[in-house]
Motif scaffolding. Sequence first.
Motif, PDB file in Angstrom:
ATOM      1  N   SER A 406       0.782  -1.138   0.102  1.00 27.56           N
ATOM      2  CA  SER A 406       0.084   0.059   0.069  1.00 27.56           C
ATOM      3  C   SER A 406       0.798   1.267   0.022  1.00 27.56           C
ATOM      4  O   SER A 406       0.472   2.205  -0.652  1.00 27.56           O
ATOM      5  CB  SER A 406      -0.926   0.194   0.953  1.00 27.56           C
ATOM      6  N   VAL A 410      -0.630   5.067  -1.365  1.00 27.53           N
ATOM      7  CA  VAL A 410      -1.051   5.959  -0.583  1.00 27.53           C
ATOM      8  C   VAL A 410      -0.298   7.387  -0.438  1.00 27.53           C
ATOM      9  O   VAL A 410      -0.962   8.187  -0.477  1.00 27.53           O
ATOM     10  CB  VAL A 410      -1.219   5.306   0.651  1.00 27.53           C
ATOM     11  N   SER A 426      -4.569   1.897  -8.042  1.00 35.77           N
ATOM     12  CA  SER A 426      -4.869   2.016  -6.584  1.00 35.77           C
ATOM     13  C   SER A 426      -5.937   1.382  -6.138  1.00 35.77           C
ATOM     14  O   SER A 426      -6.155   0.835  -4.777  1.00 35.77           O
ATOM     15  CB  SER A 426      -4.506   3.555  -6.335  1.00 35.77           C
ATOM     16  N   LEU A 430      -6.680  -1.540  -3.157  1.00 33.94           N
ATOM     17  CA  LEU A 430      -7.664  -1.349  -2.006  1.00 33.94           C
ATOM     18  C   LEU A 430      -8.481  -2.552  -2.082  1.00 33.94           C
ATOM     19  O   LEU A 430      -8.925  -3.342  -1.057  1.00 33.94           O
ATOM     20  CB  LEU A 430      -8.214  -0.078  -1.782  1.00 33.94           C
ATOM     21  N   VAL A 445      -4.814  -4.835   5.787  1.00 32.11           N
ATOM     22  CA  VAL A 445      -4.097  -3.659   5.382  1.00 32.11           C
ATOM     23  C   VAL A 445      -2.786  -3.701   5.205  1.00 32.11           C
ATOM     24  O   VAL A 445      -2.099  -3.918   6.327  1.00 32.11           O
ATOM     25  CB  VAL A 445      -4.509  -2.177   6.094  1.00 32.11           C
ATOM     26  N   SER A 447       1.256  -3.093   4.301  1.00 32.59           N
ATOM     27  CA  SER A 447       2.225  -2.018   3.957  1.00 32.59           C
ATOM     28  C   SER A 447       3.616  -2.190   4.286  1.00 32.59           C
ATOM     29  O   SER A 447       3.909  -3.398   4.813  1.00 32.59           O
ATOM     30  CB  SER A 447       1.759  -0.607   4.688  1.00 32.59           C
ATOM     31  N   ALA A 491      -1.362   3.013   6.757  1.00 30.63           N
ATOM     32  CA  ALA A 491      -2.059   2.710   5.271  1.00 30.63           C
ATOM     33  C   ALA A 491      -3.461   2.633   5.806  1.00 30.63           C
ATOM     34  O   ALA A 491      -4.318   3.140   4.641  1.00 30.63           O
ATOM     35  CB  ALA A 491      -1.541   1.293   5.232  1.00 30.63           C
ATOM     36  N   TRP A 495      -5.786   5.052   3.469  1.00 28.39           N
ATOM     37  CA  TRP A 495      -6.816   4.537   2.390  1.00 28.39           C
ATOM     38  C   TRP A 495      -7.946   5.304   2.950  1.00 28.39           C
ATOM     39  O   TRP A 495      -8.998   5.413   1.795  1.00 28.39           O
ATOM     40  CB  TRP A 495      -6.827   3.030   2.549  1.00 28.39           C
ATOM     41  N   HIS A 496      -8.385   5.336   4.150  1.00 26.28           N
ATOM     42  CA  HIS A 496      -9.566   5.899   4.649  1.00 26.28           C
ATOM     43  C   HIS A 496      -9.585   7.425   4.204  1.00 26.28           C
ATOM     44  O   HIS A 496     -10.847   7.787   3.908  1.00 26.28           O
ATOM     45  CB  HIS A 496      -9.931   6.011   6.134  1.00 26.28           C
ATOM     46  N   THR A 504     -13.007   0.661   4.837  1.00 26.93           N
ATOM     47  CA  THR A 504     -11.604   1.617   5.402  1.00 26.93           C
ATOM     48  C   THR A 504     -12.127   1.917   6.792  1.00 26.93           C
ATOM     49  O   THR A 504     -11.291   2.049   7.840  1.00 26.93           O
ATOM     50  CB  THR A 504     -11.330   2.607   4.695  1.00 26.93           C
TER      51      THR A 504
END
Length: 567
Positions: A406, A410, A426, A430, A445, A447, A491, A495-496, A504
Amino acid sequence: MEPAVPRSSASKRTATGYGLVFSRTRCPAEGVRLVSTQAWKTTPERVAAGMNLASPGADEEDVASDPWHVACASATFPSANAHAPATSAAATLAPRARGRTRAGLPARASDRVHPAPTMKSRFVQNPTVYATALMLGVGGWLVFTSPDGSSGVAGDAHPAPRSVRAAQSRPLPRFKLDTLPGERAAFMTAAHSAWAYVEREYQPSTGLVNSVAAYPYATIWDMASGLAALYCGNRLGLLADDEYDRRMRLALNTLGRLRLYDGVAFSKNYSTRTAGVAGRDDRDWRSGGRGTGWSATDIGRMLTWLHIIRTNQPKYAPKIDSIVARLDMSKLVKDGYLWGSTLTPRGRELRYIEGRIPYEQYAAAGFAAWGHRAERALDPALNAIPIAVLGVPLVADRRGHDHLTSEPFVLHGLEMGWTPPLRELSMRMLEVQRERYKRTKQVTVVSEDAIPRPPYYFYYYNVNLQGKTFVVSAQGATTASRTPKWVSAKAAWGWHALLPSEYTRIAVQAVANARRTTGWSSGVYEATGNSTRGENVNTAAVILEAALYRETGRPLAEPAPRVASSP
């Protein structure tokens, strides 16, 4: 002896020059099929002499112990495709390996045969055989590595695997804009905790921030995160203007006096207390220490943040311009790619094309912001091969040794904004993490993060790593790590902010145990939900970036008004 402290990310994102061995592989048990590459170290002497390749996945210490390895700057060989990295002769496979390859299975490391470096190639001894093999090799390379998964030959004799074609027909996921009450307060609460780390680990002598808690060293990537944290903290109202101005000017003055590696670029690691060069063992070097090379990826992140600050706060422009002017861009951007450098323990310098999808595109965007465009590095399709993970279409890097995770997606979205191809990729990234959650009920999630576990202390949790899915790895290691999987805090918040959805929201709730009054750890372990206990500047910076993005609704490189802090 390795120090029992979290290693900084000094050389974790770098990659050395590779020759490529192409094969069609499939890994049904891992839920992924692809047309893949195996990356092998190569040298100009081996190619010139027609010799076989060295062992796969060797790191800089392995390179240093091999007298055949020399600077990879001179290891640019003719290629059938002007837009592809140079390739070398294929590594010899033992009969068992050839049988596994014909059966559609990847060859095991134990199946590969590596003649001694002094053995002469029969191809070179027989020019006719050599020419025939070369033509067949080039033809096979074009067939099996076309970016769209096809052969490039009329009739498409070698189409992409069926699972990849099926995944490519899958529509893009839909992510609805989050407008629920309380979201702004949640981001600001997360930002306050992230800022607590920055305040505690700030070094008043240099204006820098420790890379991890109580650890007075930082890479250029970490230093850029320190600048990001200061900038976002001020824009969010967490740091008063006068104090921010003092800290930012001090940090920029420190960057302006850092000793460069051979007068070319920032070295890989520095002391946050003295701004002196630090060695590969993360200890201060004696006065005048040369350093261990540079990371173009780390420098790309620094250039991105110098650009963001200069764009939004022009009063710092003269100092920032002088910092960038110190770099010898002709050594960093060349032949359309970014170039890194490593000084081996024996004092031999290796220069190589640095970066893989998607880190390569993120770093190249930083250079492009200053007018130094690495065109081949900027194009994610150039070295991409199609793959499918859990039925979601993604891409891997044909050159191998890529980390599909991620972090660069991000950061690119928060800081510079996605290009259309990167936005689609991207969203798929997700989606595949959400798909694993749907199938396993495990919040996912992935990363890169500082995880306080030996021997590397810095790990990548990957959606895909050379045909294996959802595995943890470390740069330079040839096998997946046994380090437990974790849910990345930075991450999740990133993402959120970028693609908010019910998933998210579940993700940021899942990392709640990573939050403390002293800052955020890197995340929580999947199996237990317990904190990883790895507080670090990169986690703090990205959470602050996410909060600022959530407030402004635009990439941070775009001018935006200041945000008032919530009570």
